[in-house]
Design a protein around this motif. Structure first.
Motif, PDB file in Angstrom:
ATOM      1  N   GLY A  53      -1.096  14.763 -76.190  1.00 25.48           N
ATOM      2  CA  GLY A  53      -2.031  14.017 -77.026  1.00 25.48           C
ATOM      3  C   GLY A  53      -2.750  12.963 -76.205  1.00 25.48           C
ATOM      4  N   ALA A  54      -3.847  12.482 -76.770  1.00 29.41           N
ATOM      5  CA  ALA A  54      -4.665  11.507 -76.061  1.00 29.41           C
ATOM      6  C   ALA A  54      -3.895  10.201 -75.893  1.00 29.41           C
ATOM      7  N   SER A  55      -4.374   9.403 -74.991  1.00 28.51           N
ATOM      8  CA  SER A  55      -3.770   8.090 -74.800  1.00 28.51           C
ATOM      9  C   SER A  55      -3.891   7.279 -76.091  1.00 28.51           C
ATOM     10  N   GLY A  56      -2.824   6.641 -76.468  1.00 29.46           N
ATOM     11  CA  GLY A  56      -2.852   5.829 -77.685  1.00 29.46           C
ATOM     12  C   GLY A  56      -2.506   6.606 -78.937  1.00 29.46           C
ATOM     13  N   SER A  57      -2.132   7.860 -78.787  1.00 29.29           N
ATOM     14  CA  SER A  57      -1.842   8.668 -79.974  1.00 29.29           C
ATOM     15  C   SER A  57      -0.419   8.456 -80.499  1.00 29.29           C
ATOM     16  N   GLY A  58       0.369   7.649 -79.813  1.00 29.71           N
ATOM     17  CA  GLY A  58       1.694   7.304 -80.330  1.00 29.71           C
ATOM     18  C   GLY A  58       2.838   8.035 -79.657  1.00 29.71           C
ATOM     19  N   LYS A  59       2.561   8.710 -78.535  1.00 29.84           N
ATOM     20  CA  LYS A  59       3.605   9.495 -77.859  1.00 29.84           C
ATOM     21  C   LYS A  59       4.753   8.600 -77.384  1.00 29.84           C
ATOM     22  N   SER A  60       4.383   7.533 -76.689  1.00 32.34           N
ATOM     23  CA  SER A  60       5.426   6.660 -76.145  1.00 32.34           C
ATOM     24  C   SER A  60       6.211   5.979 -77.259  1.00 32.34           C
ATOM     25  N   THR A  61       5.491   5.533 -78.272  1.00 37.19           N
ATOM     26  CA  THR A  61       6.160   4.902 -79.402  1.00 37.19           C
ATOM     27  C   THR A  61       7.201   5.856 -79.984  1.00 37.19           C
ATOM     28  N   PHE A  62       6.810   7.115 -80.137  1.00 36.02           N
ATOM     29  CA  PHE A  62       7.709   8.139 -80.651  1.00 36.02           C
ATOM     30  C   PHE A  62       8.941   8.290 -79.749  1.00 36.02           C
ATOM     31  N   PRO A 175      24.328  13.658 -71.438  1.00 32.70           N
ATOM     32  CA  PRO A 175      23.715  13.299 -72.723  1.00 32.70           C
ATOM     33  C   PRO A 175      23.436  14.541 -73.564  1.00 32.70           C
ATOM     34  N   SER A 176      23.226  14.299 -74.881  1.00 35.67           N
ATOM     35  CA  SER A 176      22.841  15.397 -75.758  1.00 35.67           C
ATOM     36  C   SER A 176      21.387  15.779 -75.501  1.00 35.67           C
ATOM     37  N   ILE A 177      20.620  14.797 -75.045  1.00 31.92           N
ATOM     38  CA  ILE A 177      19.189  15.061 -74.860  1.00 31.92           C
ATOM     39  C   ILE A 177      18.640  14.187 -73.732  1.00 31.92           C
ATOM     40  N   VAL A 178      17.706  14.765 -72.983  1.00 29.52           N
ATOM     41  CA  VAL A 178      17.015  13.988 -71.960  1.00 29.52           C
ATOM     42  C   VAL A 178      15.581  13.764 -72.441  1.00 29.52           C
ATOM     43  N   LEU A 179      15.178  12.503 -72.442  1.00 26.15           N
ATOM     44  CA  LEU A 179      13.826  12.154 -72.854  1.00 26.15           C
ATOM     45  C   LEU A 179      13.061  11.685 -71.622  1.00 26.15           C
ATOM     46  N   ALA A 180      11.840  12.200 -71.453  1.00 27.31           N
ATOM     47  CA  ALA A 180      11.062  11.814 -70.279  1.00 27.31           C
ATOM     48  C   ALA A 180       9.643  11.473 -70.724  1.00 27.31           C
ATOM     49  N   ASP A 181       9.252  10.220 -70.506  1.00 30.67           N
ATOM     50  CA  ASP A 181       7.904   9.783 -70.896  1.00 30.67           C
ATOM     51  C   ASP A 181       6.999   9.847 -69.671  1.00 30.67           C
ATOM     52  N   GLU A 182       6.159  10.841 -69.613  1.00 33.73           N
ATOM     53  CA  GLU A 182       5.260  11.084 -68.479  1.00 33.73           C
ATOM     54  C   GLU A 182       5.987  11.001 -67.143  1.00 33.73           C
ATOM     55  N   PRO A 183       7.002  11.824 -66.944  1.00 35.11           N
ATOM     56  CA  PRO A 183       7.787  11.711 -65.718  1.00 35.11           C
ATOM     57  C   PRO A 183       6.975  12.056 -64.474  1.00 35.11           C
ATOM     58  N   THR A 184       5.886  12.793 -64.648  1.00 31.39           N
ATOM     59  CA  THR A 184       5.100  13.166 -63.477  1.00 31.39           C
ATOM     60  C   THR A 184       3.834  12.323 -63.364  1.00 31.39           C
ATOM     61  N   THR A 208      18.895  19.819 -73.534  1.00 29.81           N
ATOM     62  CA  THR A 208      17.705  19.701 -74.359  1.00 29.81           C
ATOM     63  C   THR A 208      16.799  18.627 -73.755  1.00 29.81           C
ATOM     64  N   ILE A 209      15.502  18.942 -73.670  1.00 28.47           N
ATOM     65  CA  ILE A 209      14.584  17.987 -73.037  1.00 28.47           C
ATOM     66  C   ILE A 209      13.351  17.802 -73.915  1.00 28.47           C
ATOM     67  N   ILE A 210      12.977  16.550 -74.128  1.00 31.52           N
ATOM     68  CA  ILE A 210      11.673  16.251 -74.719  1.00 31.52           C
ATOM     69  C   ILE A 210      10.896  15.445 -73.689  1.00 31.52           C
ATOM     70  N   MET A 211       9.663  15.887 -73.438  1.00 30.93           N
ATOM     71  CA  MET A 211       8.904  15.279 -72.352  1.00 30.93           C
ATOM     72  C   MET A 211       7.487  14.989 -72.817  1.00 30.93           C
ATOM     73  N   VAL A 212       6.988  13.811 -72.475  1.00 27.71           N
ATOM     74  CA  VAL A 212       5.597  13.483 -72.792  1.00 27.71           C
ATOM     75  C   VAL A 212       4.742  13.813 -71.588  1.00 27.71           C
ATOM     76  N   THR A 213       3.632  14.445 -71.799  1.00 29.60           N
ATOM     77  CA  THR A 213       2.657  14.619 -70.717  1.00 29.60           C
ATOM     78  C   THR A 213       1.284  14.769 -71.345  1.00 29.60           C
ATOM     79  N   HIS A 214       0.265  14.320 -70.650  1.00 24.14           N
ATOM     80  CA  HIS A 214      -1.079  14.578 -71.163  1.00 24.14           C
ATOM     81  C   HIS A 214      -1.756  15.646 -70.319  1.00 24.14           C
ATOM     82  N   GLU A 215      -1.000  16.223 -69.356  1.00 24.19           N
ATOM     83  CA  GLU A 215      -1.589  17.250 -68.502  1.00 24.19           C
ATOM     84  C   GLU A 215      -1.193  18.638 -69.022  1.00 24.19           C
ATOM     85  N   PRO A 216      -2.143  19.433 -69.442  1.00 28.69           N
ATOM     86  CA  PRO A 216      -1.833  20.786 -69.930  1.00 28.69           C
ATOM     87  C   PRO A 216      -1.102  21.629 -68.879  1.00 28.69           C
TER      88      PRO A 216
END
Ligand SMILES: Nc1ncnc2c1ncn2[C@@H]1O[C@H](COP(=O)(O)OP(=O)(O)O)[C@@H](O)[C@H]1O
Ligand SMILES: [Mg+2]
Lengths: 264, 405
Positions: A53-62, A175-184, A208-216
């Motif tokens: 999602g675009a910058s400011g769309s709430g990814k990090s907050t989530f 951990p049960s889950i790994v969260l990564a906010d724009e790790p790259t 299990t991994i949830i990762m934020v990225t804005h790069e397709p």
């Protein structure tokens, strides 16, 4: 890389993560900023999810709310059958310690502290002998291929290596889950693919991994892609063509270590 | 988190800013050292005052002319001159509990021997004065009862006077001029050193009180009468007998107050000890102010440290540190600072006290109490001033701490 992990040890009777009508509002003086406006979704064990999602769309907050670093204004968040929204500060700390591994865009390693000690950090906050702690930290560093650098300080490591230390730290407590906010986000393209390779390998081993990225391009390495817009889920679909980072890496032009260092 | 691990990381955090940690500790070091040194000086003074007083003899009474004032403290010394030679003689004769009596007179003045002169005080005493004071003669002998009766022109020099007037030769048999009166030196006293007030007790010339009264001060009245009881046990009895006798001799009606004051050892001791105790408390309180300032220094640095390390706190919280883990970490850091400072301060304070007694010849006494007190103080200060910054760190929200720039 499409093997499903064995089905859940815990949480048999439901998703690993269940989120309903999650909302977060920041009060900025007179104005209210609605960072999340009712997000509902479930994540199963063994998934590898990209949040886009675009910058400011709430990814990090989530991500911060999922990672128990922040609390929602409204809505429910159930992690492994625990209603996280009802927990105290201390209980949240224990959840962060036992069930969540967080990887940040900016690595967030303790400076002037060796890679090994950075990885040991989560284990300092649970009962464990010094030897067990050391052994588990070394094992986690081995998993990310950095066992030979464990006595280096963050400022003696490249960006990619620092992020791998951060991943080892996220892994060390099983951990049960790994969260990564724009790790790259802070890495060059080749190093990004390397890091994605590590995450894919972990996922293949059942994490299990949830990762934020804005790069397709980067999102192509995950199994499921969720797109946020204005604090809401706009689309949520499986990735039918997950790419294999190890294969992509072989086709990429080789870069000297020196150049990698300079780029990082 | 285990205590040992917390301690290790506290030491590491403090080592990272060696200079700053040291300067912060310096406040505590100086505070603790000052408290210890001041207490040592005060207690040293207290001790030596007590020593001086008991060196006077435990069975000594001093009778002054003039009435008793409130609280046992005489104001306006000798305002009424009512003690005479006859009183002294009567005490010796008629009080069975009294062993020795020495009437006292005094005259200041220059003592001249050859071309040397020395300003000192000339004390008139009886022949038994040295018995009462348990003060032996070093050379020669003391003047006799005969000399006293005859108001003989003889004297005995204190060690300081002897050194200054007769640096090369023996003073025995020589003549000194006391004001304008020539007097033969019959003896030199043994050295007594300084008294509690730092006055040189050897800077004195003793002469028969009759000689001082008749030939130097030309006064019929005594300055004091020093008396010793037959034993420490009879001192109250002696005091009672003297009071009765003097009231009778001075024809004091039963409803009137005494026109003289009798002071004994414990009166003197009480007054002097009270004074030095006040001195000790005063010195120690001034010193504890610097300890307090040291504590504020710790608080200041810990606050700076919490702000500087907000991201570190955020990182620790993000991997599972609870508020109390962060609280303990910062509290331990503050404690380590104040404890190390306390230990170094004790070393400095003890060393300083020894140096003071060594170089300035001041008596100092270091008690376990003063060490425990100041050490306990520095721990308390570490906890007290470390708590607020530590709590501030512990109360941070993980996400706010992580976002802190
Ligand atoms: N601490 C905060 N205080 C106020 N507004 C915030 C805060 N954090 C995020 N926001 C706002 O919330 C919205 C979502 O932010 P964020 O979750 O960081 O977006 P993303 O990570 O998708 O770029 C943005 O409009 C942002 O300005
Ligand atoms: Mg973001």
């Amino acid at each position: 890389m499409t093997t499903r992990p064995p089905e859940g040890q815990a949480g048999r009777n439901g998703a690993l993560i269940r989120i309903e009508h999650l909302a977060k509002t920041y009060a900025l003086g007179e104005v209210d900023v609605h960072a999340l406006r009712g997000v509902s979704l479930e994540v199963e064990r063994g998934e590898f999810v990209a949040i886009m999602g675009a910058s400011g769309s709430g990814k990090s907050t989530f991500m911060n709310i999922i990672g128990c670093l922040d609390t929602p204004t409204k809505g429910d968040y159930v992690l492994e059958d625990i209603d996280v929204s009802k927990l105290t500060r201390d209980e949240l700390a224990i959840i962060r310690n036992q069930k969540i591994g967080f990887v940040f865009q900016g690595f967030n390693l303790l400076s002037r502290t060796s890679a090994l000690e950075n990885v040991e950090l989560p284990l300092l906050y649970c009962a464990m002998s010094n030897k067990d702690r050391h052994d588990r930290a070394v094992a986690a560093l081995q998993r990310v291929g950095l066992a030979d650098r464990m006595h280096h300080f963050p400022n003696q490591l490249s960006g990619g290596q620092q992020q791998r230390v951060a991943i080892a730290r996220a892994l060390v407590n099983d951990p049960s889950i790994v969260l990564a906010d724009e790790p790259t986000g802070n890495l060059d393209s080749r190093t990004s693919v390397e890091v994605m390779g590590i995450l894919q390998e972990l996922n293949a081993n059942g994490i299990t991994i949830i990762m934020v990225t804005h790069e397709p391009d980067i999102a192509q390495f995950t199994k499921r892609q969720i797109v946020f817009r204005d604090g809401k889920v706009r689309s949520d679909k499986l990735n039918p063509a997950q790419r294999n980072a190890a294969e992509v890496l072989k086709e990429m032009p080789m870069v000297d270590d020196d150049e990698e260092e300079a780029a990082a | 988190m285990k205590t040992l691990n917390i301690l290790r990381s506290a030491f590491r955090a403090l080592r990272r800013n060696k200079m700053r940690s040291f300067l912060t500790m310096l406040g505590i070091i100086i505070g603790v050292a000052a408290v210890i040194a001041m207490l040592a000086i005060g207690q040293g003074a207290e001790y030596s005052v007590k020593q001086q007083i008991s060196a006077l003899g435990t069975n000594v009474l001093i009778i002054f002319p003039g009435s008793q004032q409130q609280g046992g403290i005489r104001v306006g010394a000798g305002s009424v001159t009512t003690l005479t030679e006859e009183d002294a003689i009567a005490i010796a004769k008629e009080c069975p509990a009294v062993a020795y009596v020495s009437p006292g007179a005094r005259s200041g003045g220059q003592a001249i021997a050859g071309n040397l002169n020395w300003g000192t005080s000339i004390e008139g005493t009886g022949a038994d004065y040295l018995e009462i004071r348990s003060w032996p003669v070093e050379y020669g002998e003391f003047y006799t009862e005969q000399d006293v009766k005859a108001a003989a022109k003889v004297c005995v020099l204190g060690a300081t006077v002897a050194e200054n007037l007769f640096p090369e030769s023996s003073p025995i048999g020589q003549t000194v001029r006391l004001r304008n009166m020539p007097a033969r030196v019959v003896g030199v006293l043994s050295k007594k050193g300084q008294n509690a007030m730092g006055m040189d007790q050897d800077d004195v010339i003793l002469a028969p009180y009759t000689t001082v009264l008749r030939r130097l001060s030309h006064s019929p009245y005594l300055r004091q009468v020093i008396v010793s009881a037959t034993s420490p046990a009879t001192i109250n009895e002696a005091q009672r007998q003297i009071t009765e006798l003097l009231r009778m001799r001075h024809k004091i009606a039963s409803y009137d107050a005494d026109d003289f004051t009798i002071r004994n050892q414990s009166d003197l001791a009480a007054t002097a000890t009270a004074t030095t105790e006040i001195l000790t408390i005063l010195l120690a309180s001034i010193a504890s102010v610097s300890l307090l300032v040291g504590g504020i220094g710790i608080m200041n640095i810990m606050l700076v440290s919490v702000t500087e390390r907000t991201r570190e706190i955020g990182i620790r919280m993000s991997v599972g540190a609870r508020g109390r883990d962060i609280l303990t970490q910062f509290l331990i850091e503050a404690l380590v600072l104040s404890l190390l400072g306390g230990l170094l301060g004790i070393a400095l304070g003890v060393g300083g006290s020894l140096a003071i007694s060594g170089f300035a010849k001041w008596p100092t006494i270091i008690t376990a109490f003063s060490i425990i007190l100041s050490f306990g103080f520095s721990i308390a200060i570490g906890i007290f001033f470390g708590f607020y910054p530590a709590r501030k760190a512990a109360m941070l929200n993980p996400i706010d701490a992580l976002r802190y720039e």
